[in-house]
Design a protein around this motif. Structure first.
Motif, PDB file in Angstrom:
ATOM      1  N   ARG A 188      66.033   0.187  48.761  1.00 29.71           N
ATOM      2  CA  ARG A 188      67.388   0.747  48.742  1.00 29.71           C
ATOM      3  C   ARG A 188      67.491   1.878  49.749  1.00 29.71           C
ATOM      4  O   ARG A 188      66.584   2.682  49.889  1.00 29.71           O
ATOM      5  CB  ARG A 188      67.738   1.273  47.352  1.00 29.71           C
ATOM      6  CG  ARG A 188      67.662   0.181  46.299  1.00 29.71           C
ATOM      7  CD  ARG A 188      68.312   0.615  45.020  1.00 29.71           C
ATOM      8  NE  ARG A 188      69.366  -0.349  44.763  1.00 29.71           N
ATOM      9  CZ  ARG A 188      70.622  -0.033  44.497  1.00 29.71           C
ATOM     10  NH1 ARG A 188      70.975   1.195  44.387  1.00 29.71           N
ATOM     11  NH2 ARG A 188      71.516  -0.967  44.313  1.00 29.71           N
ATOM     12  N   ILE A 189      68.594   1.911  50.433  1.00 31.79           N
ATOM     13  CA  ILE A 189      68.843   2.951  51.430  1.00 31.79           C
ATOM     14  C   ILE A 189      69.908   3.870  50.869  1.00 31.79           C
ATOM     15  O   ILE A 189      70.991   3.412  50.487  1.00 31.79           O
ATOM     16  CB  ILE A 189      69.317   2.337  52.759  1.00 31.79           C
ATOM     17  CG1 ILE A 189      68.251   1.398  53.306  1.00 31.79           C
ATOM     18  CG2 ILE A 189      69.668   3.422  53.752  1.00 31.79           C
ATOM     19  CD1 ILE A 189      68.687   0.620  54.520  1.00 31.79           C
ATOM     20  N   THR A 190      69.586   5.148  50.812  1.00 31.91           N
ATOM     21  CA  THR A 190      70.582   6.095  50.336  1.00 31.91           C
ATOM     22  C   THR A 190      71.285   6.704  51.535  1.00 31.91           C
ATOM     23  O   THR A 190      70.645   7.185  52.464  1.00 31.91           O
ATOM     24  CB  THR A 190      69.923   7.207  49.499  1.00 31.91           C
ATOM     25  OG1 THR A 190      68.931   7.840  50.304  1.00 31.91           O
ATOM     26  CG2 THR A 190      69.263   6.646  48.259  1.00 31.91           C
ATOM     27  N   LEU A 191      72.584   6.629  51.515  1.00 34.60           N
ATOM     28  CA  LEU A 191      73.378   7.173  52.613  1.00 34.60           C
ATOM     29  C   LEU A 191      73.701   8.633  52.324  1.00 34.60           C
ATOM     30  O   LEU A 191      74.076   8.991  51.212  1.00 34.60           O
ATOM     31  CB  LEU A 191      74.674   6.370  52.775  1.00 34.60           C
ATOM     32  CG  LEU A 191      74.495   4.899  53.114  1.00 34.60           C
ATOM     33  CD1 LEU A 191      75.846   4.213  53.185  1.00 34.60           C
ATOM     34  CD2 LEU A 191      73.775   4.751  54.429  1.00 34.60           C
ATOM     35  N   ARG A 192      73.536   9.443  53.328  1.00 32.15           N
ATOM     36  CA  ARG A 192      73.824  10.864  53.179  1.00 32.15           C
ATOM     37  C   ARG A 192      74.871  11.256  54.198  1.00 32.15           C
ATOM     38  O   ARG A 192      75.048  10.581  55.211  1.00 32.15           O
ATOM     39  CB  ARG A 192      72.557  11.695  53.415  1.00 32.15           C
ATOM     40  CG  ARG A 192      71.486  11.388  52.401  1.00 32.15           C
ATOM     41  CD  ARG A 192      70.271  12.243  52.625  1.00 32.15           C
ATOM     42  NE  ARG A 192      69.245  11.901  51.636  1.00 32.15           N
ATOM     43  CZ  ARG A 192      67.977  12.054  51.830  1.00 32.15           C
ATOM     44  NH1 ARG A 192      67.533  12.552  52.949  1.00 32.15           N
ATOM     45  NH2 ARG A 192      67.125  11.712  50.899  1.00 32.15           N
ATOM     46  N   ASN A 193      75.526  12.358  53.944  1.00 34.15           N
ATOM     47  CA  ASN A 193      76.516  12.853  54.899  1.00 34.15           C
ATOM     48  C   ASN A 193      75.809  13.250  56.180  1.00 34.15           C
ATOM     49  O   ASN A 193      74.731  13.832  56.156  1.00 34.15           O
ATOM     50  CB  ASN A 193      77.268  14.062  54.334  1.00 34.15           C
ATOM     51  CG  ASN A 193      78.158  13.667  53.180  1.00 34.15           C
ATOM     52  OD1 ASN A 193      78.564  12.508  53.071  1.00 34.15           O
ATOM     53  ND2 ASN A 193      78.464  14.608  52.316  1.00 34.15           N
TER      54      ASN A 193
END
Length: 74
Positions: free
Chosen positions: A27-32
């Motif tokens: 899983r790839i967590t998207l960050r600002n």
């Protein structure tokens, strides 16, 4: 006499190989998005200020020397 051949027992069928299932996807967590920190540039003189600081003393010195040499000759 002949002995009867031993009965050949077929090996028990082994379990079928497991079917490849869906692979675990990381899983790839998207960050600002954040701009990388920048070093503040060292304070510099503008080209105009630098030119004036270099040339102004030379112009003033030449003007003072010229006026003195002109008053002696007469």
């Amino acid at each position: 006499m002949h002995q009867p051949a031993p009965a050949v027992v077929p090996p028990a069928p082994s379990a079928p190989p497991p079917r490849p299932g869906p692979q675990a996807v990381p899983r790839i967590t998207l960050r600002n998005y954040q701009m990388p920190p920048r070093k503040k540039p060292a304070p510099r003189l503008s080209p105009v200020t630098f030119t004036l600081l270099i040339t102004a003393p030379a112009v003033i010195g030449a003007a003072l020397l010229r006026s003195r040499s002109g008053s002696r000759s007469r």
